[in-house]
Design an enzyme around this catalytic site. Structure first.
Site, short mmCIF file in Angstrom:
data_model
loop_
_atom_site.label_atom_id
_atom_site.label_comp_id
_atom_site.label_asym_id
_atom_site.label_seq_id
_atom_site.Cartn_x
_atom_site.Cartn_y
_atom_site.Cartn_z
N HIS A 93 1.00 -1.34 0.17
CA HIS A 93 -0.10 -0.19 0.11
C HIS A 93 1.13 1.20 0.21
CE1 HIS A 93 -4.37 -1.40 0.84
NE2 HIS A 93 -4.04 -2.71 0.11
N HIS A 261 -1.71 -12.47 -2.39
CA HIS A 261 -2.33 -13.23 -1.42
C HIS A 261 -1.99 -14.46 -1.28
CE1 HIS A 261 -5.63 -10.32 -2.59
NE2 HIS A 261 -4.82 -9.71 -2.36
#
Length: 732
Positions: A93, A261
């Site tokens: 992020h 992920h």
């Protein structure tokens, strides 16, 4: 303080009071040109971060980071006893705000610790990740920035869970105030959907440029689907579009999503109504921490972050092929999480694929996928790539390693800025490589002789200035791309850009190339001059001539050492985003935009790292040098073009001239004699800005004074030199 008063006397900047922008919302925002000044930086003007980083024992820092991964803290327990997933998300992020449209965002400044990013909904609970890092940051102090530490923590998280990364480069220097020049969108509501006022979408889901996220406060896509609609195929469109705007192709996109992920989990243990305010809105006693939750313990198994709950695969702290295996092995049912978010759960799950609870080993859960995850299976572009990766673990691991490195280093600029022992030796096309200097550089006598040859070549002052400027002005201080080094102005796509005047460019480059070849062939000691250097030198020679025309003697600084890149080293599609759609310095506007010409000028000045005074003197000089696109007369407020005088300012501020819009073009203005009505000048909105805006007029007045001629020349030369060397990180 009067005993009856409600508060002591304080300035309006402390609290309350209408600002100038409140009174005049359309006022030009020049403050973005004066960000990150020494007044906000506690490190001092002499601080050299690169020098300090080189003293850092990187191996020791990494050892401490590896230890931190499994050192679970009671105040924020680690999922599965390992903080890896949290730190990967933090690093992702930090880097994922980058967008290639204007080069802004990214991990390069450590802005995640400042507003607004520290309080974005998509960054919920990353404040905890940075607090977990604080003991390490405190230990190593000024030798590692927050920007570098956040990325390094992501790398160490991956490595500690069995993944081999592609490398790591330091060199990201922290900023100390929010980057207010970044446009994150016009919405006035967090996570506003596309049907809300001031939407970033128009037409058939056309995302506004240069934005690279689907909603205000998200990094990329809405994991629940477009506007919360759980449609995996529609989500695929958003995934491809947003990642492309961050310079990722579909293969890199699949690798990043599937690789990232592979680790950690999502958090949605209960309703979002239990979650308190973000850090910037939290009370003072919270000490910069936000999202305090009243659901259960508010942490561990009771954590609420995205609202989605669960892990993607078994063994969320281990690198393996589990994500892709689960994605394709099972059918998926749409459910809502305990927080009410759409997500998908695998059906008829084999015991071996059940996921042990992150905090209670006696519990197991079905793997989950978000709507965005399922686009990797059902999207016609992403699906085949993911299927291929699922059958080739080595290719998948290599693709993820490279994509992760690109994600976290994309905004750092050329490899010459990379620091540390883990910098990969391999040169990558997205780094915009330029050959290393492999010859003896020209000296002072050579420079003087070459300048004489250039001026005798028949090329005009304006042609030489225009070409040098065109070569250098692509530089972006945001992601350190572009600039004169590499001489890419002679390559596709730059040689075809309208703003570069291809016909004139071809003529100028041909003459400079002839001079270059003659010089190089005449040398016997290995000395050479590159075309990149010669283009810049031509501009310097022209400015010296223009100064002599005005009666001033002096030398424009010039440092050789630029090299010429090849077409093979140039990704034409990647460079296409550097094309100026507007360049106020050349009085160029490709088309009419919803953003004004003067706003586009300020944005260009910011990308060039110019201050308001630098921008002002540069405009004045470019105009009298007759360096407009298409030799336009607009703003050339002088009777002696190609002479470096302050005439632009003198004539712009002359009260004997009255300005009115031209009838044929509302972007052009006519300046007529106040008494006779005779036409004196024509100018654009950019030109008239320096007499209209009070702050810029104040600067223009300095250069319009009778005693300002020499100062104008000196200041123009200084800022010209700054732009020509903006990409010369080798000189730092």
């Amino acid at each position: 303080m009067d005993k009856d008063s409600k508060r002591p006397v304080v300035g309006s900047t402390v609290r309350g009071g209408m600002s100038n922008r409140d009174w005049w919302p359309n006022q030009l925002n020049l403050s973005i040109l004066h960000q990150q000044s020494n007044k906000s930086n506690p490190m001092g003007e002499d601080f050299d971060y690169a020098k300090e980083f080189k003293k850092l024992n990187l191996a020791a820092v990494k050892k401490d980071l590896y230890a931190l991964m499994t050192d679970s803290q009671e105040w924020w327990p680690a999922d599965y006893g390992h903080y890896g997933g949290l730190f990967i998300r933090m690093a992702w992020h930090s880097a994922g705000t980058y967008r290639m449209g204007d080069g802004r965002g990214g991990a390069g400044s450590g802005s995640q610790r400042l507003a607004p990013l520290n309080s974005w909904p998509d960054n919920a609970n990353l404040d905890k990740a940075r607090r977990l890092l604080w003991p390490i940051k405190k230990k190593y102090g000024k030798r590692i920035s927050w920007a570098d530490l956040m990325v390094l923590a992501g790398n160490c998280a991956l490595e500690s869970m069995g993944f081999k990364t592609f490398g790591f480069a330091g060199g990201r220097e922290d900023v100390w105030e929010p980057e207010t020049d970044i446009y994150w969108g016009a919405e006035e509501e967090w996570l506003a959907t596309s049907d809300k006022p001031k939407s970033r979408y128009s037409g058939d889901r056309d995302l506004e440029n240069p934005l690279a996220a689907v909603q205000m406060g998200l990094i990329y896509v809405n994991p629940e689907g477009p506007d919360g609609n759980p449609d995996p195929v529609a989500a695929g469109y958003d995934v491809i579009e947003t990642f492309a705007r961050m310079a990722m192709d579909p293969e890199e996109t699949v690798a990043l999503v599937a690789g990232g992920h592979t680790f950690g989990k999502c958090h949605g243990a209960g309703p979002a109504s239990h979650v308190g305010p973000e850090p910037e809105a939290a009370p003072i006693e919270a000490q910069g921490l936000g999202w305090k939750s009243s659901f259960g313990t508010g942490k561990g198994g009771d954590t609420i972050t995205s609202g989605i709950e669960g892990a993607w695969k078994p063994y969320p702290t281990r690198w393996d092929m589990g994500y892709l295996k689960v994605l394709f092995k099972y059918e998926w049912e749409l459910v809502k999480s305990p927080a009410g978010a759409y997500q998908w759960l695998a059906m008829d799950v084999d015991e071996e694929d059940m996921v042990i609870d992150a905090h209670d080993p006696s519990k197991k859960h079905r793997p989950m996928m978000t709507t965005a995850d399922l686009s990797l299976r059902f999207d016609p572009v992403l699906g085949p790539i993911a299927k291929r990766f699922s059958k080739n673990p080595k290719a998948f691991a290599d693709a993820f390693a490279r994509a992760w490195f690109k994600l976290t280093h994309r905004d750092m600029g050329p490899r010459s800025r990379y620091l540390g022992p883990e910098v990969p030796k391999k040169e990558l096309i997205w780094q915009d490589p330029v050959p290393a200097v492999n010859h003896k550089l020209i000296g002072a006598r050579d420079i003087a002789a070459l300048k004489r040859e250039i001026l005798a070549s028949g090329l005009s002052v304006s042609q030489l200035v225009y070409t040098a400027w065109s070569s250098a002005v692509t530089f972006r201080g945001s992601d350190k791309r572009g600039g004169a080094n590499g001489a890419r102005i002679r390559l596709a796509p730059q040689k075809e850009w309208e703003v570069n005047q291809p016909a004139q460019l071809k003529k100028v480059l041909a003459k400079l190339e002839k001079i270059r070849r003659a010089f190089n062939s005449a040398q016997s000691d290995g000395k050479k001059v590159s075309l990149a250097d010669l283009i810049v030198l031509g501009g310097c020679a022209a400015i010296e001539q223009a100064a002599r025309n005005a009666g001033y003697k002096g030398t424009v600084p010039f440092k050789p050492g630029r090299m010429d890149a090849t077409q093979k080293q140039t990704d034409a599609a990647s460079f296409a985003v550097l094309e100026p759609l507007a360049d106020g310095f050349r009085n160029y506007l490709k088309a009419k935009f919803t953003v004004s010409a003067e706003e586009l000028l300020i944005d260009k000045a910011r990308l060039l790292t110019l201050t308001a005074p630098e921008m002002t003197v540069l405009i004045g000089g470019m105009r009298v040098l007759n360096a407009n696109y298409g030799q336009s007369p607009h703003g050339v407020f002088t009777k002696r073009p190609e002479t470096l005088t302050n005439d632009f300012f003198v004539n712009l501020l002359d009260m004997g001239t009255v300005w009115n819009p031209a009838k044929a073009d509302d972007c052009v203005f006519e300046g007529r004699d106040r008494q006779t009505g005779a036409l004196r000048w024509t100018g654009t909105r950019v030109d008239l800005l320096f007499g209209s805006n009070s702050q810029l007029r104040a600067i223009a007045e300095v250069y319009a004074c009778k005693d300002a001629g020499e100062k104008f020349v000196n200041d123009f030369v200084a800022v010209w030199n700054k732009v020509m060397n903006a990409d010369r990180f080798d000189l730092a």
